[in-house]
Design an enzyme around this catalytic site. Structure first.
Site, mmCIF file in Angstrom:
data_model
loop_
_atom_site.group_PDB
_atom_site.id
_atom_site.type_symbol
_atom_site.label_atom_id
_atom_site.label_comp_id
_atom_site.label_asym_id
_atom_site.label_seq_id
_atom_site.Cartn_x
_atom_site.Cartn_y
_atom_site.Cartn_z
ATOM 1 N N HIS A 78 -28.627 86.710 39.756
ATOM 2 C CA HIS A 78 -28.071 85.592 38.967
ATOM 3 C C HIS A 78 -26.844 86.101 38.208
ATOM 4 C CE1 HIS A 78 -27.719 82.390 36.013
ATOM 5 N NE2 HIS A 78 -28.480 81.648 36.814
ATOM 6 N N GLU B 247 -23.710 79.338 43.247
ATOM 7 C CA GLU B 247 -23.694 78.976 41.827
ATOM 8 C C GLU B 247 -22.325 79.271 41.222
ATOM 9 O OE1 GLU B 247 -27.514 78.309 39.798
ATOM 10 O OE2 GLU B 247 -27.173 80.434 39.553
#
Ligand code: PEP
Length: 230
Positions: free
Chosen positions: A95, A154
């Protein structure tokens, strides 16, 4: 199959996580067999959450948000893939918050992916355009079978900002990820997804689902996203 993956980040203690579960259970959602709902929890919540999930018989699959890049051994405080294997089927890796705050590199992410796969946990690999090629190359360099992974595009500008990118642009990048990974793995979009915009992303040809941060914390909003896909 479509995927809705929630990411609670560093929110919710055990008590709060069980209240969330009771709240979503009370909504009596109709879960479609064509939509898989996965929730990435803090390590500390997983065991109690799994137990309560089974009591309530809800079709939610649990995941972790991180894993050690090291195997079992003398690494005080690390949570290994071997430990997680008894608790989860999926794990988020790479992430952008971990890249930024903990300086995780593409090589470290590849080590995590390898250990997860050795322990039969599906890695959910987060990508953004500045390091997408480098990250996928690092996976191939580590001899990883990318068809056993999930990938999430993302864009950093959309994470937690309430400003999702244009779904057509997201689809374009998802297509690039599909090309780089031989069209072998599910590809999701993440970044300010809500019940109002989720269908505009999952209706795109290359997008198989969404990763949801902020709106996964509120049971009614997360349920709204699941409902929109059913
Ligand atoms: C995330 O952090 O993975 C994310 C998608 O967050 P948000 O939904 O809040 O943009």
């Amino acid at each position: 199959m479509k995927y809705v993956i929630g990411n609670w980040k560093s929110n919710q203690n055990i008590t709060e996580s069980l209240i969330w579960l009771d709240s979503i259970s009370a909504l009596r959602l109709k879960y479609s067999p064509d939509t898989s709902v996965i929730l990435c929890l803090p390590f500390t919540d997983i065991a109690a959450f799994n137990q309560h999930l089974s009591d309530l018989a809800l079709p939610i699959i649990t995941a972790s948000q991180n894993v050690s890049h090291l195997p079992p051994g003398k690494h005080t405080g690390e949570i290994t893939a071997n430990m997680l294997a008894e608790l989860v089927n999926y794990c988020l890796v790479g992430h952008s918050e971990r890249r930024h705050e903990f300086k995780e590199t593409s090589e470290v992410v590849a080590q995590k992916v390898r250990l997860l796969l050795e322990n039969s946990i599906t890695p959910i690999v987060c990508l953004d355009t500045p390091y997408m090629d480098e990250q996928i190359k690092a996976l191939f360099n580590a001899d990883i079978d990318v068809s056993r992974c999930f990938f999430v595009y993302e864009p950093i500008s959309a994470i937690g900002t309430g400003k999702p990118i244009d779904p057509v642009d997201a689809n374009h990048v998802a297509g690039q990820i599909a090309f780089l990974t031989d069209n072998s793995a599910p590809i999701l979009y993440g970044g300010s997804v809500s019940q109002d915009n989720v269908t505009s992303f999952v209706s795109q040809s290359k997008i198989d689902g969404v990763l949801v941060g902020t709106d996964s914390l509120e049971p009614t909003l997360f349920a709204g996203i699941i409902n929109s896909l059913s």
